[in-house]
Scaffold this motif. Structure first.
Motif, PDB file in Angstrom:
ATOM      1  N   GLU A  75       0.833  -1.187   0.000  1.00 30.91           N
ATOM      2  CA  GLU A  75       0.000   0.000   0.000  1.00 30.91           C
ATOM      3  C   GLU A  75       0.885   1.260   0.000  1.00 30.91           C
ATOM      4  O   GLU A  75       2.046   1.230   0.397  1.00 30.91           O
ATOM      5  N   ARG A  76       0.269   2.353  -0.416  1.00 34.00           N
ATOM      6  CA  ARG A  76       0.981   3.621  -0.388  1.00 34.00           C
ATOM      7  C   ARG A  76       1.259   4.004   1.064  1.00 34.00           C
ATOM      8  O   ARG A  76       0.374   3.949   1.919  1.00 34.00           O
ATOM      9  N   GLU A  77       2.483   4.413   1.321  1.00 35.68           N
ATOM     10  CA  GLU A  77       2.954   4.663   2.684  1.00 35.68           C
ATOM     11  C   GLU A  77       3.375   6.109   2.853  1.00 35.68           C
ATOM     12  O   GLU A  77       4.084   6.660   1.998  1.00 35.68           O
ATOM     13  N   PHE A  78       2.975   6.700   3.971  1.00 36.57           N
ATOM     14  CA  PHE A  78       3.397   8.059   4.298  1.00 36.57           C
ATOM     15  C   PHE A  78       4.894   8.089   4.580  1.00 36.57           C
ATOM     16  O   PHE A  78       5.430   7.193   5.235  1.00 36.57           O
ATOM     17  N   VAL A  79       5.560   9.147   4.102  1.00 36.40           N
ATOM     18  CA  VAL A  79       6.983   9.328   4.362  1.00 36.40           C
ATOM     19  C   VAL A  79       7.227  10.584   5.181  1.00 36.40           C
ATOM     20  O   VAL A  79       7.874  10.538   6.229  1.00 36.40           O
ATOM     21  N   ALA A  80       6.711  11.720   4.696  1.00 41.30           N
ATOM     22  CA  ALA A  80       6.960  12.989   5.376  1.00 41.30           C
ATOM     23  C   ALA A  80       5.920  14.009   4.952  1.00 41.30           C
ATOM     24  O   ALA A  80       5.325  13.889   3.881  1.00 41.30           O
ATOM     25  N   ALA A  81       5.711  15.007   5.801  1.00 42.75           N
ATOM     26  CA  ALA A  81       4.794  16.089   5.473  1.00 42.75           C
ATOM     27  C   ALA A  81       5.329  17.389   6.043  1.00 42.75           C
ATOM     28  O   ALA A  81       6.061  17.388   7.053  1.00 42.75           O
ATOM     29  N   ILE A  82       4.941  18.490   5.405  1.00 39.82           N
ATOM     30  CA  ILE A  82       5.397  19.810   5.840  1.00 39.82           C
ATOM     31  C   ILE A  82       4.239  20.787   5.701  1.00 39.82           C
ATOM     32  O   ILE A  82       3.513  20.771   4.714  1.00 39.82           O
ATOM     33  N   SER A  83       4.063  21.629   6.703  1.00 37.63           N
ATOM     34  CA  SER A  83       2.987  22.610   6.677  1.00 37.63           C
ATOM     35  C   SER A  83       3.293  23.716   5.679  1.00 37.63           C
ATOM     36  O   SER A  83       4.402  23.814   5.149  1.00 37.63           O
ATOM     37  N   TRP A  84       2.312  24.593   5.455  1.00 40.12           N
ATOM     38  CA  TRP A  84       2.470  25.641   4.447  1.00 40.12           C
ATOM     39  C   TRP A  84       3.658  26.544   4.740  1.00 40.12           C
ATOM     40  O   TRP A  84       4.349  27.009   3.833  1.00 40.12           O
ATOM     41  N   SER A  85       3.920  26.765   6.009  1.00 45.14           N
ATOM     42  CA  SER A  85       5.019  27.659   6.384  1.00 45.14           C
ATOM     43  C   SER A  85       6.346  26.936   6.566  1.00 45.14           C
ATOM     44  O   SER A  85       7.392  27.564   6.684  1.00 45.14           O
ATOM     45  N   GLY A  86       6.279  25.610   6.618  1.00 42.29           N
ATOM     46  CA  GLY A  86       7.472  24.843   6.951  1.00 42.29           C
ATOM     47  C   GLY A  86       7.697  24.697   8.435  1.00 42.29           C
ATOM     48  O   GLY A  86       8.667  24.064   8.854  1.00 42.29           O
ATOM     49  N   GLY A  87       6.804  25.254   9.224  1.00 41.53           N
ATOM     50  CA  GLY A  87       7.010  25.245  10.664  1.00 41.53           C
ATOM     51  C   GLY A  87       6.644  23.941  11.347  1.00 41.53           C
ATOM     52  O   GLY A  87       7.086  23.692  12.476  1.00 41.53           O
ATOM     53  N   THR A 116      14.998  14.383   4.988  1.00 44.51           N
ATOM     54  CA  THR A 116      14.630  15.737   5.383  1.00 44.51           C
ATOM     55  C   THR A 116      13.704  16.332   4.337  1.00 44.51           C
ATOM     56  O   THR A 116      14.049  16.378   3.156  1.00 44.51           O
ATOM     57  N   ILE A 117      12.541  16.770   4.782  1.00 46.92           N
ATOM     58  CA  ILE A 117      11.609  17.451   3.899  1.00 46.92           C
ATOM     59  C   ILE A 117      11.782  18.955   4.082  1.00 46.92           C
ATOM     60  O   ILE A 117      12.015  19.433   5.200  1.00 46.92           O
ATOM     61  N   SER A 118      11.693  19.685   2.984  1.00 49.24           N
ATOM     62  CA  SER A 118      11.795  21.138   3.043  1.00 49.24           C
ATOM     63  C   SER A 118      10.998  21.721   1.876  1.00 49.24           C
ATOM     64  O   SER A 118      10.577  20.998   0.979  1.00 49.24           O
ATOM     65  N   ARG A 119      10.806  23.024   1.911  1.00 51.89           N
ATOM     66  CA  ARG A 119      10.073  23.666   0.827  1.00 51.89           C
ATOM     67  C   ARG A 119      10.631  25.058   0.564  1.00 51.89           C
ATOM     68  O   ARG A 119      11.186  25.704   1.465  1.00 51.89           O
ATOM     69  N   ASP A 120      10.460  25.483  -0.667  1.00 53.98           N
ATOM     70  CA  ASP A 120      10.841  26.832  -1.080  1.00 53.98           C
ATOM     71  C   ASP A 120       9.591  27.432  -1.717  1.00 53.98           C
ATOM     72  O   ASP A 120       9.276  27.144  -2.877  1.00 53.98           O
ATOM     73  N   ASN A 121       8.880  28.240  -0.972  1.00 56.46           N
ATOM     74  CA  ASN A 121       7.621  28.782  -1.474  1.00 56.46           C
ATOM     75  C   ASN A 121       7.835  29.770  -2.619  1.00 56.46           C
ATOM     76  O   ASN A 121       6.951  29.961  -3.452  1.00 56.46           O
ATOM     77  N   ALA A 122       8.986  30.392  -2.673  1.00 60.76           N
ATOM     78  CA  ALA A 122       9.278  31.302  -3.782  1.00 60.76           C
ATOM     79  C   ALA A 122       9.458  30.542  -5.089  1.00 60.76           C
ATOM     80  O   ALA A 122       9.210  31.084  -6.174  1.00 60.76           O
TER      81      ALA A 122
END
Length: 128
Positions: free
Chosen positions: A44-56, A69-75
């Motif tokens: 089955e599909r398995e969760f790995v990581a999640a990040i909120s809209w702000s990254g907080g 490590t999950i991260s995001r660049d909103n720009a």
């Protein structure tokens, strides 16, 4: 409508690293929580990581803590998954997913049904 495109998968030896990227088409990308999931053949599909809209706020499945490590660049409308110390059991198709609701539509962040949009997936293969 949000389009998600993953990239960065490939073949790597155990102990190696890969960085996955997920580019989103949403004009309001910063309003979306993002997740990474994976699916191995016959599983089955398995969760790995999640990040909120702000990254907080960040979540990981126990099996990847300290390695991924999950991260995001909103720009740049992009979310990343840095994967280090890869193991053969990490082999799977990796998907990114997006949800606009901060409360994951009333579901748990690790539940695939919480997410509204999905990418096509990128294959990660770890050889022993």
């Amino acid at each position: 409508q949000v389009q998600l495109v993953e990239s960065g998968g490939g073949l790597v030896q155990a102990g190696g690293s890969l960085r996955l990227s997920c580019a989103a088409s949403a004009r309001t990308f910063s309003e979306y929580a993002m997740g990474w999931f994976r699916q191995a053949p016959g599983k089955e599909r398995e969760f790995v990581a999640a990040i909120s809209w702000s990254g907080g706020t960040i979540y990981y499945v126990d099996s990847v803590k300290g390695r991924f490590t999950i991260s995001r660049d909103n720009a740049e409308n992009t979310v990343y998954l840095q994967m280090n110390s890869l193991k053969p059991e990490d082999t799977a198709v990796y998907y990114c997913a997006a949800v606009q609701d901060a409360h994951y539509n009333g579901n748990y962040y690790y539940d695939p049904i919480a997410y509204d949009y999905w990418g096509q997936g990128t294959q990660v293969t770890v050889s022993s």
